[in-house]
Design a protein around this motif. Structure first.
Motif, mmCIF file in Angstrom:
data_model
loop_
_atom_site.group_PDB
_atom_site.id
_atom_site.type_symbol
_atom_site.label_atom_id
_atom_site.label_comp_id
_atom_site.label_asym_id
_atom_site.label_seq_id
_atom_site.Cartn_x
_atom_site.Cartn_y
_atom_site.Cartn_z
ATOM 1 N N ALA A 119 0.753 -1.577 0.149
ATOM 2 C CA ALA A 119 -0.235 -0.372 -0.232
ATOM 3 C C ALA A 119 0.844 1.224 -0.320
ATOM 4 O O ALA A 119 1.948 1.499 0.729
ATOM 5 C CB ALA A 119 -1.152 0.143 0.973
ATOM 6 N N GLY A 120 0.649 2.682 -0.388
ATOM 7 C CA GLY A 120 1.490 4.053 -0.660
ATOM 8 C C GLY A 120 1.844 3.600 -1.977
ATOM 9 O O GLY A 120 2.878 4.772 -2.493
ATOM 10 N N GLU A 171 7.291 4.933 -7.435
ATOM 11 C CA GLU A 171 7.656 5.781 -6.406
ATOM 12 C C GLU A 171 6.609 4.172 -4.724
ATOM 13 O O GLU A 171 5.964 3.895 -5.448
ATOM 14 C CB GLU A 171 6.685 6.912 -5.655
ATOM 15 N N ASP A 172 7.763 4.125 -4.382
ATOM 16 C CA ASP A 172 8.087 3.133 -3.057
ATOM 17 C C ASP A 172 7.721 3.355 -1.870
ATOM 18 O O ASP A 172 7.337 4.724 -1.529
ATOM 19 C CB ASP A 172 9.247 2.289 -2.822
ATOM 20 N N GLY A 173 6.376 3.341 -1.727
ATOM 21 C CA GLY A 173 5.111 3.225 -0.221
ATOM 22 C C GLY A 173 6.734 2.987 1.042
ATOM 23 O O GLY A 173 7.624 2.500 1.057
ATOM 24 N N VAL A 174 6.612 3.873 1.434
ATOM 25 C CA VAL A 174 7.450 3.787 3.023
ATOM 26 C C VAL A 174 6.953 3.349 4.032
ATOM 27 O O VAL A 174 4.924 3.105 4.284
ATOM 28 C CB VAL A 174 7.604 5.221 3.183
ATOM 29 N N ASP A 175 7.542 2.579 4.610
ATOM 30 C CA ASP A 175 6.234 1.988 5.553
ATOM 31 C C ASP A 175 6.630 2.405 7.325
ATOM 32 O O ASP A 175 6.777 2.091 8.415
ATOM 33 C CB ASP A 175 7.026 0.298 6.123
ATOM 34 N N VAL A 231 -1.212 6.579 6.706
ATOM 35 C CA VAL A 231 -2.964 7.105 7.284
ATOM 36 C C VAL A 231 -2.744 7.697 6.077
ATOM 37 O O VAL A 231 -4.584 8.299 5.230
ATOM 38 C CB VAL A 231 -2.595 8.126 8.519
ATOM 39 N N TYR A 232 -2.263 8.347 5.304
ATOM 40 C CA TYR A 232 -2.459 8.886 3.668
ATOM 41 C C TYR A 232 -3.046 8.373 3.003
ATOM 42 O O TYR A 232 -4.046 8.653 1.594
ATOM 43 C CB TYR A 232 -0.682 9.366 2.634
ATOM 44 N N ALA A 233 -3.322 6.726 2.293
ATOM 45 C CA ALA A 233 -3.618 5.723 1.952
ATOM 46 C C ALA A 233 -4.889 5.614 2.386
ATOM 47 O O ALA A 233 -6.003 5.038 1.338
ATOM 48 C CB ALA A 233 -2.855 4.158 2.300
ATOM 49 N N ARG A 234 -5.399 5.520 4.026
ATOM 50 C CA ARG A 234 -6.508 5.186 4.234
ATOM 51 C C ARG A 234 -7.276 6.901 4.357
ATOM 52 O O ARG A 234 -8.609 6.114 3.406
ATOM 53 C CB ARG A 234 -6.672 5.161 5.853
ATOM 54 N N ALA A 243 -16.316 12.016 4.012
ATOM 55 C CA ALA A 243 -15.523 10.844 3.997
ATOM 56 C C ALA A 243 -14.526 11.155 5.042
ATOM 57 O O ALA A 243 -13.630 10.090 5.830
ATOM 58 C CB ALA A 243 -15.208 10.500 2.380
ATOM 59 N N ALA A 244 -13.607 12.133 4.544
ATOM 60 C CA ALA A 244 -12.330 12.422 5.353
ATOM 61 C C ALA A 244 -12.307 12.676 6.880
ATOM 62 O O ALA A 244 -11.931 11.882 7.928
ATOM 63 C CB ALA A 244 -11.407 14.140 4.826
ATOM 64 N N MET A 245 -13.752 13.267 6.934
ATOM 65 C CA MET A 245 -13.378 12.860 8.732
ATOM 66 C C MET A 245 -13.863 12.219 9.151
ATOM 67 O O MET A 245 -13.674 11.857 10.715
ATOM 68 C CB MET A 245 -15.172 14.204 8.768
ATOM 69 N N ARG A 246 -14.756 10.848 8.288
ATOM 70 C CA ARG A 246 -15.298 9.505 8.669
ATOM 71 C C ARG A 246 -13.682 8.932 9.242
ATOM 72 O O ARG A 246 -13.663 8.813 10.416
ATOM 73 C CB ARG A 246 -15.658 9.055 7.948
ATOM 74 N N VAL A 247 -12.274 9.401 8.876
ATOM 75 C CA VAL A 247 -11.154 8.678 8.632
ATOM 76 C C VAL A 247 -10.841 9.358 9.839
ATOM 77 O O VAL A 247 -9.968 8.462 10.593
ATOM 78 C CB VAL A 247 -10.623 8.138 7.449
ATOM 79 N N HIS A 248 -10.736 10.861 9.833
ATOM 80 C CA HIS A 248 -10.063 11.439 10.755
ATOM 81 C C HIS A 248 -10.230 10.850 12.310
ATOM 82 O O HIS A 248 -9.600 10.785 13.520
ATOM 83 C CB HIS A 248 -10.191 13.108 11.294
ATOM 84 N N LYS A 249 -12.028 10.499 12.215
ATOM 85 C CA LYS A 249 -12.788 10.493 13.452
ATOM 86 C C LYS A 249 -12.229 8.732 13.989
ATOM 87 O O LYS A 249 -11.482 8.598 15.047
ATOM 88 C CB LYS A 249 -13.981 10.064 13.765
#
Length: 126
Positions: free
Chosen positions: A13-14, A75-79, A85-88, A109-115
């Motif tokens: 992911a990422g 671009e390789d995703g950084v672990d 968080v970006y991927a979510r 949608a962004a606020m749901r992830v933030h919560k």
């Protein structure tokens, strides 16, 4: 979860991949991996010269395709936590349905992830 299946290492992911299909190279279509399953990766179109294509969810891609010349790793995703968080957030925003979603729907949608992230952080402090 990562699967060692690409020629350059595990698909995670990422990661950002360029679609090298003959009809996609000129469009400079880039796919961001948002989730990796046992056999397929879920991706969103991060960049595409075709109007309206960017931001849409791509159909699940077989992991074995990443080991071919069909894709090039850009671009390789950084672990680290920031990439997860970006991927979510990216997955939540691209999950907004409809022909022309409103900014309010994206914000919801962004606020749901933030919560969700806030609740997870609070659990970690207990």
């Amino acid at each position: 979860m990562s699967i060692t299946s690409s020629a350059v290492g595990p698909v995670r992911a990422g990661q950002l991949w360029q679609d090298m299909a003959p009809d996609m190279v000129d469009r400079k279509r880039m796919l961001r991996v948002v989730a990796v399953g046992a056999t397929h990766a879920d991706c969103v179109v991060e960049r595409d010269n075709r109007p309206g294509a960017a931001g849409r969810k791509a159909r699940p891609l077989a992991l074995r395709r990443f080991a071919t010349s069909a894709f090039t790793l850009i671009e390789d995703g950084v672990d680290d936590a920031d990439q997860l968080v970006y991927a979510r957030f990216l997955a939540a925003i691209t999950g907004v349905q409809g022909g022309s979603p409103s900014p309010v729907e994206y914000a919801t949608a962004a606020m749901r992830v933030h919560k969700e992230l806030t609740a997870e952080a609070a659990k970690g402090q207990d």
